[in-house]
Design a protein around this motif. Structure first.
Motif, PDB file in Angstrom:
ATOM      1  N   CYS A 312      -7.538 -28.628  22.038  1.00 10.83           N
ATOM      2  CA  CYS A 312      -7.558 -29.789  22.986  1.00 10.83           C
ATOM      3  C   CYS A 312      -7.059 -31.050  22.560  1.00 10.83           C
ATOM      4  O   CYS A 312      -6.735 -31.917  23.425  1.00 10.83           O
ATOM      5  N   HIS A 313      -6.817 -31.368  21.147  1.00 13.16           N
ATOM      6  CA  HIS A 313      -6.403 -32.716  20.659  1.00 13.16           C
ATOM      7  C   HIS A 313      -5.851 -32.180  19.169  1.00 13.16           C
ATOM      8  O   HIS A 313      -6.640 -31.693  18.607  1.00 13.16           O
ATOM      9  N   GLU A 351     -11.161 -34.579  25.406  1.00 14.84           N
ATOM     10  CA  GLU A 351     -10.695 -35.995  25.269  1.00 14.84           C
ATOM     11  C   GLU A 351      -9.803 -36.081  23.888  1.00 14.84           C
ATOM     12  O   GLU A 351     -10.203 -35.279  23.129  1.00 14.84           O
ATOM     13  N   GLY A 352      -8.912 -36.797  23.995  1.00 19.06           N
ATOM     14  CA  GLY A 352      -8.250 -37.334  22.460  1.00 19.06           C
ATOM     15  C   GLY A 352      -9.247 -38.230  22.021  1.00 19.06           C
ATOM     16  O   GLY A 352      -8.838 -39.428  21.740  1.00 19.06           O
ATOM     17  N   TYR A 441     -10.861 -42.889  34.303  1.00 18.96           N
ATOM     18  CA  TYR A 441     -11.592 -42.022  32.997  1.00 18.96           C
ATOM     19  C   TYR A 441     -10.299 -42.061  32.112  1.00 18.96           C
ATOM     20  O   TYR A 441      -9.437 -41.044  32.015  1.00 18.96           O
ATOM     21  N   PRO A 442     -10.252 -42.816  31.287  1.00 20.61           N
ATOM     22  CA  PRO A 442      -9.256 -42.702  30.201  1.00 20.61           C
ATOM     23  C   PRO A 442      -9.306 -41.910  29.160  1.00 20.61           C
ATOM     24  O   PRO A 442      -9.803 -41.773  28.126  1.00 20.61           O
ATOM     25  N   HIS A 443      -8.513 -40.327  29.622  1.00 23.90           N
ATOM     26  CA  HIS A 443      -8.861 -39.314  28.725  1.00 23.90           C
ATOM     27  C   HIS A 443      -8.108 -39.184  27.502  1.00 23.90           C
ATOM     28  O   HIS A 443      -8.872 -38.664  26.516  1.00 23.90           O
ATOM     29  N   HIS A 444      -6.846 -39.613  27.578  1.00 20.36           N
ATOM     30  CA  HIS A 444      -6.109 -39.620  26.255  1.00 20.36           C
ATOM     31  C   HIS A 444      -5.407 -40.954  26.022  1.00 20.36           C
ATOM     32  O   HIS A 444      -5.153 -41.626  27.197  1.00 20.36           O
ATOM     33  N   PRO A 485      -3.202 -34.886  34.196  1.00 25.12           N
ATOM     34  CA  PRO A 485      -2.874 -35.242  32.719  1.00 25.12           C
ATOM     35  C   PRO A 485      -3.780 -35.137  31.777  1.00 25.12           C
ATOM     36  O   PRO A 485      -4.785 -35.372  31.994  1.00 25.12           O
ATOM     37  N   PHE A 486      -3.291 -34.403  30.615  1.00 27.02           N
ATOM     38  CA  PHE A 486      -4.061 -34.237  29.554  1.00 27.02           C
ATOM     39  C   PHE A 486      -3.748 -35.158  28.210  1.00 27.02           C
ATOM     40  O   PHE A 486      -3.440 -36.208  28.227  1.00 27.02           O
TER      41      PHE A 486
END
Length: 557
Positions: A312-313, A351-352, A441-444, A485-486
């Motif tokens: 995932c990251h 998440e990142g 939601y600031p995911h990355h 977007p991821f």
């Protein structure tokens, strides 16, 4: 700013043009086809222009080259006439490198040597005050000891004198009794003499004869003894004995502790633009001019990451070290051979939430405890930053200046906070110039080469890009109806690369948000792309949901 009619303050400098510029003029400068590949640096890191020095031999020409064999600055005419087949170096380049060394030395003095020396000076003054306190305490103790001994001496002397007085009284009483005895005896003798004279003058012979016979017998002289006086024996003592009684001052046989001088590498400096860094930057600049986006993407290799269920990251560390996390909170450290070196359990998911700092340490968010933790190179985990009421979701360590960018949420609010490398909060980005919320939601999160902050916002279905001042530049919402977007990253050309997890593509944009292409699609194996990073060889690493495989692609040529 050196742009005509621009009244803003200078922040940047274009080395090829030798021109100072503000942020806006820099952005326009880098958009121009003629200057987009110019090396633009922060003003303090500028390459200083070569001073105009006329050749001593050819007075109409300026020196602009350095003869490597002779180590002298020459003009082009001197080079042809007097230096034969010698090798020449661009004098401006040499001058810039020497200036960089000089600036670096100035910076070391200002940022390390001066503050450290001033700290040591404060330390000596503190020690001086402490020494004065200690010495006064010693003097007070010595006076107290002397007073105590004086009191003891006075008490002993008083007892001795009392004893002498009593002995004197006793002896004088004895002598007084002897004195009385002899006075009585002398009186007796005088009476006896007087009696005898009376007998001699008497005419009565019978009385004379009888009395003399009876009375003429002298009592013996009484015996007495001479008194024996006491003798005073003086104390046998020396100065050393008194010193033992009073105590002495000694210097401990302890090696003096060397004052701690902080090592220079631990001191945070604003400017470390050394000759080696300038060389690396020139190499990067050269690479920028030679690299471009390839017309096709080539799979180079792929790896299985042990200890995770999916990827995932990805965070790229030093010397080929990679940190990989899955949606189960597993965070794994691997080497170039993809051997598992370390594994920790976190509360991170898609998440990142981790990144590697300029020092090579890994930092990761803990959204439940609202802190950011640090893992040092010796695998020690420590608390680094507390985020208060905000939950830290995503994080990125700047490759430009070491700042730490953190995406956070609280209730229905979201923001990006910038910390410096020591963990001090220096900027918050939350709303645009119209007061509208920029994030949900600031995911990355990542940073581009021009300082832009690029965010994957899962709940806005968009990539949101702001400049380093926090002003909104553009948003990218994908090429189709499904854009989730991821993972997001940038490369040395300023490209923005983002995973579309549901659309099963990897999209690539230029640094101004212009869509360039679908770099990877479902036909190339994209089943659920989640994570991205660009390695030191400018290859793209892609991790996906549902598999622990990391695939490496070559996309530049």
């Amino acid at each position: 700013c050196g742009t005509e009619d621009c009244e803003k303050n200078c922040q940047f400098y274009c080395n090829p043009c030798h021109r100072q510029m503000c942020e806006q003029c820099r952005d326009e400068h880098q958009k121009s086809p003629d200057t987009k590949n110019h090396e633009v640096v922060p003003y303090q890191q500028r390459q200083r222009p070569l001073p105009e020095v006329k050749c001593q031999t050819h007075v109409n020409r300026y020196v602009d080259m350095l003869c490597e064999q002779c180590q002298v600055a020459v003009c082009s005419k001197c080079a042809m006439k007097d230096h034969g087949r010698h090798i020449f170096i661009d004098l401006e380049t040499v001058y810039a490198e020497k200036c960089a060394i000089c600036l670096n030395e100035i910076n070391k003095i200002e940022e390390y040597f001066l503050p450290t020396s001033q700290d040591l000076l404060k330390s000596t003054k503190t020690d001086s005050t402490e020494i004065k306190k200690i010495m006064e305490s010693i003097r007070t103790s010595m006076r107290a000891e002397a007073e105590s001994l004086k009191s003891m001496v006075d008490a002993v002397t008083s007892d001795n004198i009392k004893q002498v007085n009593e002995q004197e009284k006793s002896l004088l009483q004895l002598l007084n009794s002897q004195d009385k005895k002899y006075n009585d005896y002398i009186s007796y003798l005088n009476e006896l003499v007087k009696k005898c004279h009376g007998y001699l003058s008497s005419k009565d012979l019978q009385i004379l004869m009888s009395e003399i016979t009876k009375s003429l017998k002298i009592d013996p002289i009484p015996e007495t003894t001479r008194p024996v006086p006491p003798v005073f024996t003086a104390g046998q003592y020396s100065k050393e004995d008194v010193t033992k009684l009073l105590g002495r001052v000694t210097v401990p046989d302890t090696k003096p502790e060397i004052r701690e001088i902080k090592p220079m590498e631990t001191v945070s400096t604003q400017l470390k633009y050394t000759e080696k860094q300038r060389k690396r930057d020139r190499e990067k600049s050269d690479m920028k001019q030679t690299l471009c986006l390839s017309s096709s993407v080539t799979k180079v290799r792929e790896y299985k990451v042990p200890g995770v269920y999916n990827v995932c990251h990805i965070s790229l560390g030093k010397s080929g070290i990679l940190w990989v996390s899955d949606n189960g909170g597993n965070l794994v450290k691997t080497d170039l051979q993809w051997n598992q070196l370390q594994k920790i359990q976190t509360n991170g998911r898609f998440e990142g939430y981790h990144t590697v700092t300029q020092d090579g340490d890994l930092i990761f968010t803990d959204k439940e405890n609202k802190v950011i933790n640090r893992i040092t190179v010796d695998n020690t985990i420590t608390e680094f930053i507390k985020t208060g009421d905000w939950e830290p979701i995503s994080i990125h360590s700047s490759h430009i200046n070491g700042d730490i960018l953190v995406g956070m949420i609280k209730d229905k609010e979201a923001k990006v906070t910038r910390y410096n490398k020591t963990g001090k909060e220096i900027q918050n980005i939350q709303r645009d110039t119209k007061g509208q919320k920029m994030y949900k939601y600031p995911h990355h999160i990542t940073e581009n080469i021009n300082g832009d902050i690029c965010k994957s916002d899962l709940n806005k279905y968009a990539v949101v890009v702001v400049n380093k001042s926090g002003q909104h530049r553009f948003s990218y919402t994908g090429q189709g109806s499904q854009f989730y977007p991821f993972g997001i990253c940038t490369d040395l050309l300023g490209h923005i690369i983002v995973c579309n997890g549901i659309g099963r593509t990897v999209d690539i944009l230029d640094q101004d948000g212009q869509f360039l292409s679908l770099l990877l699609t479902e036909q190339q194996g994209m089943i659920g792309p989640r994570s991205l990073c660009v390695d030191d060889e400018n290859n793209l690493l892609v991790g996906q949901y549902g598999t622990n495989t990391v695939t490496v692609y070559m996309y530049l040529q």
